[in-house]
Design a protein around this motif. Sequence first.
Motif, PDB file in Angstrom:
ATOM      1  N   SER A   1       0.782  -1.430   0.095  1.00 22.70           N
ATOM      2  CA  SER A   1      -0.375  -0.796  -0.453  1.00 22.70           C
ATOM      3  C   SER A   1       0.952   1.099  -0.233  1.00 22.70           C
ATOM      4  O   SER A   1       0.659   2.498  -0.707  1.00 22.70           O
ATOM      5  CB  SER A   1      -1.104   0.258   1.250  1.00 22.70           C
ATOM      6  OG  SER A   1      -1.593   1.353   1.339  1.00 22.70           O
TER       7      SER A   1
ATOM      8  N   MET B   1      -7.279  -9.617  -1.117  1.00 24.83           N
ATOM      9  CA  MET B   1      -7.554 -10.504  -1.689  1.00 24.83           C
ATOM     10  C   MET B   1      -7.714 -11.445  -3.152  1.00 24.83           C
ATOM     11  O   MET B   1      -8.046 -13.529  -2.533  1.00 24.83           O
ATOM     12  CB  MET B   1      -9.281  -9.670  -2.917  1.00 24.83           C
ATOM     13  CG  MET B   1     -10.149  -9.033  -1.807  1.00 24.83           C
ATOM     14  SD  MET B   1     -11.451  -7.939  -2.942  1.00 24.83           S
ATOM     15  CE  MET B   1     -10.727  -7.055  -3.691  1.00 24.83           C
TER      16      MET B   1
ATOM     17  N   GLY C   1     -10.298  -8.494   1.921  1.00 22.89           N
ATOM     18  CA  GLY C   1     -10.385  -7.642   0.280  1.00 22.89           C
ATOM     19  C   GLY C   1     -10.976  -6.223   2.151  1.00 22.89           C
ATOM     20  O   GLY C   1     -10.483  -5.315   1.998  1.00 22.89           O
TER      21      GLY C   1
ATOM     22  N   LEU D   1      -6.163   0.726  -2.381  1.00 26.17           N
ATOM     23  CA  LEU D   1      -8.026  -0.233  -3.207  1.00 26.17           C
ATOM     24  C   LEU D   1      -6.769  -1.334  -3.751  1.00 26.17           C
ATOM     25  O   LEU D   1      -7.943  -2.295  -4.092  1.00 26.17           O
ATOM     26  CB  LEU D   1      -8.861   1.225  -4.127  1.00 26.17           C
ATOM     27  CG  LEU D   1      -9.094   1.669  -4.010  1.00 26.17           C
ATOM     28  CD1 LEU D   1     -10.125   2.363  -5.138  1.00 26.17           C
ATOM     29  CD2 LEU D   1     -10.892   0.855  -3.250  1.00 26.17           C
ATOM     30  N   SER D   2      -5.544  -0.621  -4.675  1.00 26.25           N
ATOM     31  CA  SER D   2      -4.797  -1.844  -5.049  1.00 26.25           C
ATOM     32  C   SER D   2      -4.373  -3.035  -4.088  1.00 26.25           C
ATOM     33  O   SER D   2      -3.877  -4.243  -4.497  1.00 26.25           O
ATOM     34  CB  SER D   2      -3.236  -1.387  -6.405  1.00 26.25           C
ATOM     35  OG  SER D   2      -3.607  -0.910  -6.702  1.00 26.25           O
TER      36      SER D   2
ATOM     37  N   ALA E   1      -7.834  -6.264   4.797  1.00 24.31           N
ATOM     38  CA  ALA E   1      -6.778  -5.374   3.754  1.00 24.31           C
ATOM     39  C   ALA E   1      -7.290  -3.763   4.031  1.00 24.31           C
ATOM     40  O   ALA E   1      -6.575  -2.904   4.069  1.00 24.31           O
ATOM     41  CB  ALA E   1      -6.351  -5.770   2.268  1.00 24.31           C
ATOM     42  N   LEU E   2      -8.056  -4.092   3.753  1.00 27.75           N
ATOM     43  CA  LEU E   2      -8.938  -2.329   3.433  1.00 27.75           C
ATOM     44  C   LEU E   2      -8.615  -1.620   4.932  1.00 27.75           C
ATOM     45  O   LEU E   2      -8.001  -0.230   4.955  1.00 27.75           O
ATOM     46  CB  LEU E   2     -10.207  -1.733   3.216  1.00 27.75           C
ATOM     47  CG  LEU E   2     -10.533  -0.823   2.499  1.00 27.75           C
ATOM     48  CD1 LEU E   2      -9.656   0.078   1.916  1.00 27.75           C
ATOM     49  CD2 LEU E   2     -11.645  -0.791   2.006  1.00 27.75           C
TER      50      LEU E   2
ATOM     51  N   SER F   1      -5.817  -3.807  -1.763  1.00 27.71           N
ATOM     52  CA  SER F   1      -6.832  -4.792  -0.573  1.00 27.71           C
ATOM     53  C   SER F   1      -7.157  -5.809  -2.106  1.00 27.71           C
ATOM     54  O   SER F   1      -7.655  -6.314  -1.731  1.00 27.71           O
ATOM     55  CB  SER F   1      -8.487  -3.984  -1.016  1.00 27.71           C
ATOM     56  OG  SER F   1      -7.987  -2.967   0.178  1.00 27.71           O
ATOM     57  N   VAL F   2      -6.831  -5.658  -3.313  1.00 30.63           N
ATOM     58  CA  VAL F   2      -6.798  -6.330  -4.371  1.00 30.63           C
ATOM     59  C   VAL F   2      -5.961  -7.392  -4.173  1.00 30.63           C
ATOM     60  O   VAL F   2      -6.447  -8.242  -3.768  1.00 30.63           O
ATOM     61  CB  VAL F   2      -6.986  -5.415  -5.590  1.00 30.63           C
ATOM     62  CG1 VAL F   2      -6.532  -6.238  -7.011  1.00 30.63           C
ATOM     63  CG2 VAL F   2      -8.108  -4.857  -6.341  1.00 30.63           C
TER      64      VAL F   2
ATOM     65  N   TRP G   1     -12.572 -14.416   0.291  1.00 28.71           N
ATOM     66  CA  TRP G   1     -12.144 -13.475  -0.585  1.00 28.71           C
ATOM     67  C   TRP G   1     -12.158 -11.617   0.195  1.00 28.71           C
ATOM     68  O   TRP G   1     -11.616 -10.970  -0.023  1.00 28.71           O
ATOM     69  CB  TRP G   1     -12.298 -13.828  -1.431  1.00 28.71           C
ATOM     70  CG  TRP G   1     -13.545 -13.691  -2.387  1.00 28.71           C
ATOM     71  CD1 TRP G   1     -14.754 -14.918  -1.844  1.00 28.71           C
ATOM     72  CD2 TRP G   1     -14.433 -12.361  -2.965  1.00 28.71           C
ATOM     73  NE1 TRP G   1     -16.162 -14.086  -2.888  1.00 28.71           N
ATOM     74  CE2 TRP G   1     -15.512 -12.306  -2.916  1.00 28.71           C
ATOM     75  CE3 TRP G   1     -13.759 -11.262  -3.239  1.00 28.71           C
ATOM     76  CZ2 TRP G   1     -16.340 -11.765  -3.396  1.00 28.71           C
ATOM     77  CZ3 TRP G   1     -14.836 -10.133  -3.343  1.00 28.71           C
ATOM     78  CH2 TRP G   1     -15.933 -10.976  -3.776  1.00 28.71           C
ATOM     79  N   TRP G   2     -14.238 -11.786  -0.166  1.00 24.82           N
ATOM     80  CA  TRP G   2     -14.550 -10.775   0.416  1.00 24.82           C
ATOM     81  C   TRP G   2     -14.105  -9.734   1.794  1.00 24.82           C
ATOM     82  O   TRP G   2     -13.702  -8.674   2.462  1.00 24.82           O
ATOM     83  CB  TRP G   2     -15.802 -10.460   0.513  1.00 24.82           C
ATOM     84  CG  TRP G   2     -16.985 -11.358   1.079  1.00 24.82           C
ATOM     85  CD1 TRP G   2     -16.758 -12.496   1.393  1.00 24.82           C
ATOM     86  CD2 TRP G   2     -17.136 -10.848   2.599  1.00 24.82           C
ATOM     87  NE1 TRP G   2     -17.351 -13.318   2.011  1.00 24.82           N
ATOM     88  CE2 TRP G   2     -17.854 -12.150   3.143  1.00 24.82           C
ATOM     89  CE3 TRP G   2     -16.909  -9.820   3.396  1.00 24.82           C
ATOM     90  CZ2 TRP G   2     -18.081 -12.248   4.535  1.00 24.82           C
ATOM     91  CZ3 TRP G   2     -17.498 -10.340   4.536  1.00 24.82           C
ATOM     92  CH2 TRP G   2     -18.564 -11.473   5.009  1.00 24.82           C
TER      93      TRP G   2
ATOM     94  N   ALA H   1      -6.340 -14.137  -0.596  1.00 20.50           N
ATOM     95  CA  ALA H   1      -7.105 -14.438   0.397  1.00 20.50           C
ATOM     96  C   ALA H   1      -6.502 -15.832   0.682  1.00 20.50           C
ATOM     97  O   ALA H   1      -7.226 -17.121   2.240  1.00 20.50           O
ATOM     98  CB  ALA H   1      -8.467 -14.238   0.206  1.00 20.50           C
TER      99      ALA H   1
END
Length: 312
Positions: A195, A236, A250, A229-230, A253-254, A232-233, A246-247, A239
């Motif tokens: 991040s 995921m 995300g 956002l990157s 991570a966020l 967080s992807v 997976w959600w 995961a």
Amino acid sequence: MSRFHSPSAFVFYGLFAFLIVATILAYALIRKGKVGGETAANLTDRIWAWWVMIGVLALVFTLGATAMTIFFALCSMAALREFATITHTGRADHDALAIAFYVVLPLQYLLIWLNVPIFAALLIPVYCFLLLPVVTVFKGEVAGFLTRVSETQWGLMICVYCVSHIPAILQLDIPGYRYSSFTLVAWLILVVQASDVLQYVWGKSLGRHKLAPRVSPSKTVEGLAGGMLSASVLGMALAGITPFAWWQAGLVALVVTTFGFFGGLIMSAIKRDRGVKDWGTLVQGHGGILDRLDSLVFSAPVFLHLLAWGWL
């Protein structure tokens, strides 16, 4: 599962592959004259510093929980030294600082290693908060007392208490989780550090709106959004090596990248208040230990608490 074939090991294999590519690209850019002078020297310093830092982390992960606890204890000691050098402390505070360095810090990590979570959670924010000022007050120096005591307490909270949450993750035993907790530490470090890097990349590429220009002129709204956002992807995508869906990966991570950003911003504010650019020079091209840990300082406690509340 062998540590050399664990998910955390493959995370490091990926990082080393990325560094090989980055090193080759940097060498090619410098050789062709695309990058030169001070920029080339800074780029080279940063890449080699990443080689050293990731290499040391990989070795620590290989050696096990005790090595990781000792490693982060040493990081805490270096970070606390950096923090103490820019504070207003004087002769009357030397005893309190000595206790912080040589009693509180090793005791905090010993409690983590012995897996005594209640005392580890209370030692610094309760007992040190109440008792360390007593050591100082008997020195009789009242000028700037509140500022001096607060800075010592802040130093312990940031450099010791928060950092100690990283090896504390190793003590978690999550039901049904098939990998070791080392993998969770690797996931946290990778996502948070990614991040930071991606915020810089997005900011340089698309950054237009300054986020907090008086605190950190290089941070932009576009860089923050793109980086978080990157990352967080990325969280995921990884995961499968976590206990998260997976959600959930995300969202976690966020959350941790958000707190990582808060940490970086607050540490920048402290540096600007004290008139310094970096916390130190220990990591060539990257400043001091605190310059590398600032995001993890705020994200590690939150990550541990999310795991404890949601997955234990």
